[in-house]
Design an enzyme around this catalytic site. Structure first.
Site, PDB file in Angstrom:
ATOM      1  N   ARG A 104       0.924  -1.234   0.112  1.00  0.00           N
ATOM      2  CA  ARG A 104      -0.136  -0.089  -0.077  1.00  0.00           C
ATOM      3  C   ARG A 104       0.694   1.313  -0.063  1.00  0.00           C
ATOM      4  O   ARG A 104       1.717   1.218   0.943  1.00  0.00           O
ATOM      5  CB  ARG A 104      -0.968  -0.079   1.232  1.00  0.00           C
ATOM      6  CG  ARG A 104      -1.606   1.374   1.395  1.00  0.00           C
ATOM      7  CD  ARG A 104      -2.666   1.351   2.377  1.00  0.00           C
ATOM      8  NE  ARG A 104      -3.946   0.476   1.933  1.00  0.00           N
ATOM      9  CZ  ARG A 104      -5.149   0.807   2.462  1.00  0.00           C
ATOM     10  NH1 ARG A 104      -5.409   1.371   3.755  1.00  0.00           N
ATOM     11  NH2 ARG A 104      -6.390  -0.041   1.821  1.00  0.00           N
ATOM     12  N   HIS A 131      -7.381   0.566  -6.323  1.00  0.00           N
ATOM     13  CA  HIS A 131      -7.619  -0.138  -5.113  1.00  0.00           C
ATOM     14  C   HIS A 131      -8.084  -1.434  -5.758  1.00  0.00           C
ATOM     15  O   HIS A 131      -9.260  -1.800  -5.549  1.00  0.00           O
ATOM     16  CB  HIS A 131      -8.565   0.532  -4.123  1.00  0.00           C
ATOM     17  CG  HIS A 131      -8.493   0.043  -3.006  1.00  0.00           C
ATOM     18  ND1 HIS A 131      -7.463  -1.170  -2.529  1.00  0.00           N
ATOM     19  CD2 HIS A 131      -9.249   0.183  -1.665  1.00  0.00           C
ATOM     20  CE1 HIS A 131      -7.938  -1.404  -1.205  1.00  0.00           C
ATOM     21  NE2 HIS A 131      -8.811  -0.582  -0.735  1.00  0.00           N
ATOM     22  N   GLN A 134      -9.907  -4.064  -3.590  1.00  0.00           N
ATOM     23  CA  GLN A 134     -11.479  -3.713  -3.013  1.00  0.00           C
ATOM     24  C   GLN A 134     -12.339  -4.005  -4.242  1.00  0.00           C
ATOM     25  O   GLN A 134     -13.484  -4.411  -3.708  1.00  0.00           O
ATOM     26  CB  GLN A 134     -11.407  -2.339  -2.734  1.00  0.00           C
ATOM     27  CG  GLN A 134     -12.565  -1.570  -2.331  1.00  0.00           C
ATOM     28  CD  GLN A 134     -12.860  -2.012  -0.826  1.00  0.00           C
ATOM     29  OE1 GLN A 134     -11.992  -1.612   0.156  1.00  0.00           O
ATOM     30  NE2 GLN A 134     -14.188  -2.482  -0.741  1.00  0.00           N
ATOM     31  N   ASP A 226     -17.279   6.508  -0.859  1.00  0.00           N
ATOM     32  CA  ASP A 226     -16.247   6.611  -0.402  1.00  0.00           C
ATOM     33  C   ASP A 226     -16.061   8.066   0.196  1.00  0.00           C
ATOM     34  O   ASP A 226     -16.459   8.873   0.121  1.00  0.00           O
ATOM     35  CB  ASP A 226     -15.003   6.269  -1.331  1.00  0.00           C
ATOM     36  CG  ASP A 226     -13.770   6.129  -0.700  1.00  0.00           C
ATOM     37  OD1 ASP A 226     -13.503   6.002   0.477  1.00  0.00           O
ATOM     38  OD2 ASP A 226     -12.652   6.186  -1.482  1.00  0.00           O
ATOM     39  N   CYS A 263     -16.803   1.557   0.953  1.00  0.00           N
ATOM     40  CA  CYS A 263     -15.287   0.440   1.361  1.00  0.00           C
ATOM     41  C   CYS A 263     -15.003   0.770   2.571  1.00  0.00           C
ATOM     42  O   CYS A 263     -14.331  -0.201   3.056  1.00  0.00           O
ATOM     43  CB  CYS A 263     -14.306   0.919   0.357  1.00  0.00           C
ATOM     44  SG  CYS A 263     -13.981   2.745   0.269  1.00  0.00           S
ATOM     45  N   ARG A 291     -13.616  -8.718   1.987  1.00  0.00           N
ATOM     46  CA  ARG A 291     -12.415  -8.466   1.657  1.00  0.00           C
ATOM     47  C   ARG A 291     -11.493  -9.819   2.056  1.00  0.00           C
ATOM     48  O   ARG A 291     -10.700 -10.258   1.145  1.00  0.00           O
ATOM     49  CB  ARG A 291     -11.843  -7.337   2.399  1.00  0.00           C
ATOM     50  CG  ARG A 291     -12.413  -6.050   2.301  1.00  0.00           C
ATOM     51  CD  ARG A 291     -12.214  -5.690   0.891  1.00  0.00           C
ATOM     52  NE  ARG A 291     -10.907  -5.431   0.398  1.00  0.00           N
ATOM     53  CZ  ARG A 291     -10.040  -4.616   0.671  1.00  0.00           C
ATOM     54  NH1 ARG A 291     -10.400  -3.361   1.382  1.00  0.00           N
ATOM     55  NH2 ARG A 291      -8.754  -4.593   0.338  1.00  0.00           N
TER      56      ARG A 291
HETATM   57  N1  NVA Z   1     -10.145   6.704  -1.187  1.00  0.00           N
HETATM   58  C1  NVA Z   1      -9.838   6.263   0.181  1.00  0.00           C
HETATM   59  C2  NVA Z   1     -10.009   4.627   0.200  1.00  0.00           C
HETATM   60  C3  NVA Z   1      -9.572   4.213   1.585  1.00  0.00           C
HETATM   61  C4  NVA Z   1      -9.789   2.557   1.467  1.00  0.00           C
HETATM   62  C5  NVA Z   1      -8.451   6.640   0.389  1.00  0.00           C
HETATM   63  O1  NVA Z   1      -7.555   6.592  -0.702  1.00  0.00           O
HETATM   64  O2  NVA Z   1      -7.898   6.896   1.635  1.00  0.00           O
HETATM   65  N1   CP Z   2     -11.339  -0.402   2.524  1.00  0.00           N
HETATM   66  C1   CP Z   2     -10.166  -0.603   2.829  1.00  0.00           C
HETATM   67  O1   CP Z   2      -9.249  -0.547   2.167  1.00  0.00           O
HETATM   68  O2   CP Z   2      -9.855  -0.295   4.213  1.00  0.00           O
HETATM   69  P1   CP Z   2      -8.498  -0.147   4.959  1.00  0.00           P
HETATM   70  O3   CP Z   2      -8.068   1.434   4.427  1.00  0.00           O
HETATM   71  O4   CP Z   2      -8.816  -0.239   6.494  1.00  0.00           O
HETATM   72  O5   CP Z   2      -7.484  -1.129   4.687  1.00  0.00           O
END
Ligand code: NVA
Ligand code: CP
Length: 311
Positions: A104, A131, A134, A226, A263, A291
């Protein structure tokens, strides 16, 4: 059998048959959590993240354990991905230690670089651009709701960034009719919309519909939202104002009962009202559970069933 790619960096790395195989395998793993429990015996998976995570980290770690592998969490404040050490050198070193690396990071191109220089699969656990894991597990959740994917009208409302882009690409490949509803200036970027349109054409799907009209939610079979401010975008807090008409609430839904996905993490009373969140709680937490089943399916397909990769 469809040979899976070495890496999963973008949903567009997969074709329609592979996506369907993943959804079917995840559904089987959900129905019987103990199947494949020895599939990854003796392997070690690493998880390296430069930003926080609850679901992605834990579902991968637990998934690796349930498949018989070891799981290692690698702290990026020690590794310094791309800062203390180049992506290329990190890729070369970790390829000697691990069987799979789940990453990540803000830097999508950095992940492509890692994949290029590694001999082990690299899995995108969220970048600023996509993502994919997801979106894949969301397809399982949508399949559970409608018993099909093709022709389901999915509308995403909010910021047209990573989650929206992966859902748009996944829809184009898997046959969902996708709409992105975003404030002006936060639409998914033109290149990815063009890519999704091309993929839609190849897969006999409608091209994504991109609109600034919040009322377009009323045409959907299922909605998705989101956070308005993604991780790393905290400097843009002020721009929350532009999203005010894009909250999923009773007023926007105008009496229509449309299921809503999120999500997570959720900011209630921002992108979704507390009332609508509570109404969809079971579905949203089923979505979070999925997930785990999808991460396991991804690991099995990339590490066990991909004959082009010798783990
Ligand atoms: N769009 C959000 C998704 C988190 C799972 C982010 O990038 O923080
Ligand atoms: N939806 C998701 O990716 O959650 P986290 O950021 O907690 O991993």
């Amino acid at each position: 059998m469809n040979s899976f790619p070495k890496d999963l960096i973008s949903i567009a790395n997969l074709n329609q048959a592979q996506i369907i195989e993943l959804v079917e395998l995840a559904a089987n793993l959900k129905a019987n959590r103990k199947t494949h429990q020895k599939s990854l015996t003796g392997l070690t998976g690493g998880l390296l993240t430069t930003k926080p995570s609850l679901r992605t980290r834990l579902s991968f770690e637990i998934g690796l354990l349930e498949l018989g592998a070891h799981s290692l969490f690698i702290r990026n404040d020690e590794v310094g991905l791309g800062v203390r050490e180049s992506y290329e050198d990190v890729a070369n070193v970790l390829s000697r230690y691990l069987s799979v690396l789940i990453v990540r990071s803000h830097d999508h191109k950095g992940l492509i670089d890692l994949a290029k220089h590694s001999t082990i699969p690299i899995i995108n656990a969220l970048t600023d651009e996509e993502h994919p894991c997801q979106a894949l597990s969301d397809l399982l959740t949508i399949y559970e709701q409608f018993n099909r994917l093709k022709g389901v009208k999915l509308a995403y409302i909010g910021d047209g960034n990573n989650v929206c882009v992966s859902l748009m690409l996944a829809s184009a490949i898997a046959g969902l009719e996708f709409t992105a509803i975003t404030p002006t200036g936060t639409e998914p970027n033109k290149d990815t919309v063009n890519r999704a349109s091309q993929l839609a054409k190849q897969n006999g799907t409608l091209a994504p519909n991109i609109t600034n009209d919040p009322k377009a939610v009323l045409e959907a079979d299922i909605l998705y939202t989101d956070v308005w401010v993604s991780m790393g975008d905290e400097g843009k807090q002020k721009s929350k104002n532009i999203f005010q008409n894009y909250q999923i609430n009773a007023n926007l839904l105008n009496g229509k009962s449309i299921p809503v996905l999120h999500c997570l993490p959720a900011h209630k009373e921002e992108e979704i009202s507390q009332e609508i969140f509570d109404k969809n709680k079971k579905l949203i937490f089923d979505q979070a559970e999925n997930r785990l089943h999808m991460q396991k399916a991804i690991l099995v397909k990339l590490l066990v069933e991909n004959k082009s990769f010798d783990s």
